[in-house]
Scaffold this motif. Structure first.
Motif, mmCIF file in Angstrom:
data_model
loop_
_atom_site.group_PDB
_atom_site.id
_atom_site.type_symbol
_atom_site.label_atom_id
_atom_site.label_comp_id
_atom_site.label_asym_id
_atom_site.label_seq_id
_atom_site.Cartn_x
_atom_site.Cartn_y
_atom_site.Cartn_z
ATOM 1 N N ASP A 23 -6.216 91.675 32.669
ATOM 2 C CA ASP A 23 -7.457 91.934 31.939
ATOM 3 C C ASP A 23 -7.927 93.372 32.124
ATOM 4 O O ASP A 23 -8.450 93.995 31.189
ATOM 5 C CB ASP A 23 -8.560 90.966 32.390
ATOM 6 C CG ASP A 23 -8.351 89.556 31.840
ATOM 7 O OD1 ASP A 23 -7.380 89.359 31.084
ATOM 8 O OD2 ASP A 23 -9.158 88.667 32.163
ATOM 9 N N SER A 24 -7.737 93.933 33.307
ATOM 10 C CA SER A 24 -8.108 95.331 33.541
ATOM 11 C C SER A 24 -7.262 96.267 32.698
ATOM 12 O O SER A 24 -7.762 97.247 32.134
ATOM 13 C CB SER A 24 -7.957 95.687 35.029
ATOM 14 O OG SER A 24 -8.868 94.976 35.818
ATOM 15 N N MET A 60 -8.057 105.725 35.742
ATOM 16 C CA MET A 60 -7.860 106.739 34.707
ATOM 17 C C MET A 60 -8.407 108.068 35.207
ATOM 18 O O MET A 60 -9.483 108.117 35.795
ATOM 19 C CB MET A 60 -8.577 106.355 33.408
ATOM 20 C CG MET A 60 -7.973 105.198 32.664
ATOM 21 S SD MET A 60 -8.547 105.087 30.934
ATOM 22 C CE MET A 60 -10.317 104.953 31.165
ATOM 23 N N LEU A 61 -7.661 109.135 34.966
ATOM 24 C CA LEU A 61 -8.123 110.489 35.235
ATOM 25 C C LEU A 61 -8.115 111.256 33.924
ATOM 26 O O LEU A 61 -7.063 111.349 33.266
ATOM 27 C CB LEU A 61 -7.232 111.190 36.259
ATOM 28 C CG LEU A 61 -7.346 110.728 37.708
ATOM 29 C CD1 LEU A 61 -6.325 111.458 38.573
ATOM 30 C CD2 LEU A 61 -8.756 110.952 38.243
ATOM 31 N N ARG A 113 -12.828 110.773 37.108
ATOM 32 C CA ARG A 113 -12.109 109.584 37.573
ATOM 33 C C ARG A 113 -12.861 108.335 37.144
ATOM 34 O O ARG A 113 -14.046 108.168 37.443
ATOM 35 C CB ARG A 113 -11.943 109.616 39.087
ATOM 36 C CG ARG A 113 -11.107 108.463 39.643
ATOM 37 C CD ARG A 113 -10.776 108.708 41.110
ATOM 38 N NE ARG A 113 -9.913 107.664 41.636
ATOM 39 C CZ ARG A 113 -10.346 106.622 42.364
ATOM 40 N NH1 ARG A 113 -11.642 106.530 42.674
ATOM 41 N NH2 ARG A 113 -9.509 105.697 42.791
ATOM 42 N N GLN A 114 -12.168 107.456 36.445
ATOM 43 C CA GLN A 114 -12.742 106.198 35.990
ATOM 44 C C GLN A 114 -11.872 105.055 36.489
ATOM 45 O O GLN A 114 -10.652 105.160 36.532
ATOM 46 C CB GLN A 114 -12.837 106.152 34.469
ATOM 47 C CG GLN A 114 -13.797 107.191 33.881
ATOM 48 C CD GLN A 114 -13.724 107.237 32.363
ATOM 49 O OE1 GLN A 114 -12.658 107.478 31.808
ATOM 50 N NE2 GLN A 114 -14.852 107.011 31.703
ATOM 51 N N ILE A 115 -12.526 103.970 36.844
ATOM 52 C CA ILE A 115 -11.854 102.762 37.302
ATOM 53 C C ILE A 115 -12.247 101.627 36.369
ATOM 54 O O ILE A 115 -13.429 101.378 36.145
ATOM 55 C CB ILE A 115 -12.269 102.397 38.743
ATOM 56 C CG1 ILE A 115 -11.939 103.536 39.724
ATOM 57 C CG2 ILE A 115 -11.605 101.096 39.175
ATOM 58 C CD1 ILE A 115 -10.493 103.865 39.835
ATOM 59 N N LYS A 171 -14.824 104.361 45.534
ATOM 60 C CA LYS A 171 -15.924 105.236 45.940
ATOM 61 C C LYS A 171 -16.030 106.475 45.038
ATOM 62 O O LYS A 171 -15.064 107.199 44.829
ATOM 63 C CB LYS A 171 -15.756 105.680 47.393
ATOM 64 C CG LYS A 171 -16.935 106.490 47.948
ATOM 65 C CD LYS A 171 -16.711 106.890 49.400
ATOM 66 C CE LYS A 171 -16.691 105.677 50.303
ATOM 67 N NZ LYS A 171 -16.571 106.073 51.740
ATOM 68 N N GLY A 172 -17.222 106.689 44.489
ATOM 69 C CA GLY A 172 -17.520 107.885 43.714
ATOM 70 C C GLY A 172 -17.072 107.860 42.277
ATOM 71 O O GLY A 172 -17.416 108.761 41.500
ATOM 72 N N ALA A 173 -16.317 106.865 41.868
ATOM 73 C CA ALA A 173 -15.787 106.819 40.504
ATOM 74 C C ALA A 173 -16.779 106.161 39.547
ATOM 75 O O ALA A 173 -17.678 105.424 39.964
ATOM 76 C CB ALA A 173 -14.467 106.049 40.474
ATOM 77 N N GLU A 174 -16.601 106.432 38.256
ATOM 78 C CA GLU A 174 -17.274 105.627 37.241
ATOM 79 C C GLU A 174 -16.469 104.345 37.092
ATOM 80 O O GLU A 174 -15.266 104.386 36.839
ATOM 81 C CB GLU A 174 -17.342 106.342 35.893
ATOM 82 C CG GLU A 174 -17.971 105.462 34.802
ATOM 83 C CD GLU A 174 -17.926 106.077 33.427
ATOM 84 O OE1 GLU A 174 -18.490 105.469 32.486
ATOM 85 O OE2 GLU A 174 -17.333 107.168 33.263
ATOM 86 N N VAL A 175 -17.125 103.214 37.278
ATOM 87 C CA VAL A 175 -16.435 101.927 37.201
ATOM 88 C C VAL A 175 -16.851 101.228 35.910
ATOM 89 O O VAL A 175 -18.036 101.055 35.629
ATOM 90 C CB VAL A 175 -16.750 101.049 38.416
ATOM 91 C CG1 VAL A 175 -15.994 99.723 38.325
ATOM 92 C CG2 VAL A 175 -16.372 101.776 39.707
ATOM 93 N N ILE A 176 -15.861 100.859 35.118
ATOM 94 C CA ILE A 176 -16.077 100.233 33.815
ATOM 95 C C ILE A 176 -15.711 98.758 33.931
ATOM 96 O O ILE A 176 -14.597 98.410 34.331
ATOM 97 C CB ILE A 176 -15.220 100.917 32.733
ATOM 98 C CG1 ILE A 176 -15.599 102.399 32.634
ATOM 99 C CG2 ILE A 176 -15.382 100.223 31.383
ATOM 100 C CD1 ILE A 176 -14.581 103.246 31.894
ATOM 101 N N ILE A 177 -16.676 97.883 33.594
ATOM 102 C CA ILE A 177 -16.497 96.439 33.744
ATOM 103 C C ILE A 177 -16.999 95.757 32.478
ATOM 104 O O ILE A 177 -18.052 96.130 31.938
ATOM 105 C CB ILE A 177 -17.273 95.895 34.961
ATOM 106 C CG1 ILE A 177 -16.996 96.729 36.220
ATOM 107 C CG2 ILE A 177 -16.947 94.437 35.197
ATOM 108 C CD1 ILE A 177 -17.861 96.343 37.415
ATOM 109 N N HIS A 178 -16.271 94.765 32.011
ATOM 110 C CA HIS A 178 -16.705 93.990 30.852
ATOM 111 C C HIS A 178 -17.611 92.868 31.345
ATOM 112 O O HIS A 178 -17.182 92.005 32.104
ATOM 113 C CB HIS A 178 -15.492 93.428 30.103
ATOM 114 C CG HIS A 178 -15.727 93.239 28.645
ATOM 115 N ND1 HIS A 178 -16.013 94.300 27.812
ATOM 116 C CD2 HIS A 178 -15.742 92.129 27.860
ATOM 117 C CE1 HIS A 178 -16.166 93.852 26.574
ATOM 118 N NE2 HIS A 178 -16.022 92.523 26.589
ATOM 119 N N ASN A 179 -18.874 92.905 30.903
ATOM 120 C CA ASN A 179 -19.918 92.004 31.414
ATOM 121 C C ASN A 179 -20.151 92.296 32.894
ATOM 122 O O ASN A 179 -19.962 91.446 33.773
ATOM 123 C CB ASN A 179 -19.557 90.539 31.190
ATOM 124 C CG ASN A 179 -20.726 89.596 31.438
ATOM 125 O OD1 ASN A 179 -21.878 90.033 31.483
ATOM 126 N ND2 ASN A 179 -20.436 88.316 31.601
#
Length: 239
Positions: A157-158, A29-30, A2-4, A82-90
């Motif tokens: 943007d997300s 995203m899964l 699971r990715q956010i 909670k518990g997810a991989e979180v992807i952030i630009h900067n």
């Protein structure tokens, strides 16, 4: 997995100067597939945005005053990420605001809530050194339309970053390499790559005709060199 993909908008540049979040958006995203389960919140910051920030996101104080404060929706936000991989630009910028808001609400730090935090800007810089790696630049590089993006909205943007991330990391789950100008690989750089599964490869064996053609080619090499070619010499040594 699971990715956010997460983005925020704020009243200014630094929470230590009293600036607050005004918008947070997450796209889920899964297993590298977008699920359509988004989280999107406008937030009342109890203050005006700096003129420079307002010019970027366009969220007025009057509009935001009609929405909840972060502390009122903090639990919903926590449950989602909670518990997810979180992807952030900067990621450093968004993290300092998220941590400040969570601390104000009496909640655990953002870093402790996530399974992992990935900075897509740092990833892009590794992948495309010396190039512009803003979200707009990456959309252009990967052929992702952002023509409808006149203001910076966290949800838009997300969604754009999700498409960019899938494009940037497509080499992680396929033996396909795309090359940009200068011969730099845009698909394989080893950052966060998935384990290679050799059982997925199709094995093709040479036919009898192909083996015969190969032997004839080696005969020609032997004759030209006046001695066994390296291929046959190595094969004899290994025998």
């Amino acid at each position: 997995m699971r990715q956010i993909i997460l983005d925020t908008e704020t009243t200014g540049l630094d929470p230590s100067q009293g600036h607050r979040m005004v918008e947070v958006a997450c796209v889920e995203m899964l297993n590298r597939g977008l699920t359509g389960r988004h989280l999107h919140m406008y937030l009342n910051p109890d203050r005006d945005s700096d003129p420079e920030a307002l010019a970027i996101h366009g969220l007025t104080t009057k509009f935001l005053s009609e929405h909840p404060r972060f502390e009122d929706v903090a639990d919903e936000f926590i449950d989602y990420v909670k518990g997810a991989e979180v992807i952030i630009h900067n990621a450093a910028f968004d993290k300092k605001f998220l941590n400040a808001e969570l601390k104000r609400a009496g909640k655990p730090s953002f870093d402790s809530l996530c399974g992992k935090i990935t900075d897509s800007l740092l990833f892009a810089r590794e992948l495309h050194p010396g190039k512009r790696n803003s979200l707009d630049a990456l959309c252009e590089r990967y052929g992702i339309s952002n023509a409808h993006r006149t203001l910076h909205g966290a949800l838009l943007d997300s969604e754009l970053l999700a498409e960019v991330w899938l494009a940037m990391t497509r080499g992680q789950d396929a033996l396909i390499m795309d090359f940009e100008e200068g011969g730099a690989s845009s698909g394989l750089n080893g950052l966060g790559s998935q384990a290679f599964d050799a059982t997925r490869l199709r094995v093709l064996l040479a036919t009898a005709e192909e083996l015969q053609a190969h032997e004839e080619y080696l005969d020609g090499l032997d004759k030209a060199a006046g001695q066994p070619c390296l291929w046959r010499a190595q094969a004899a040594a290994d025998a």
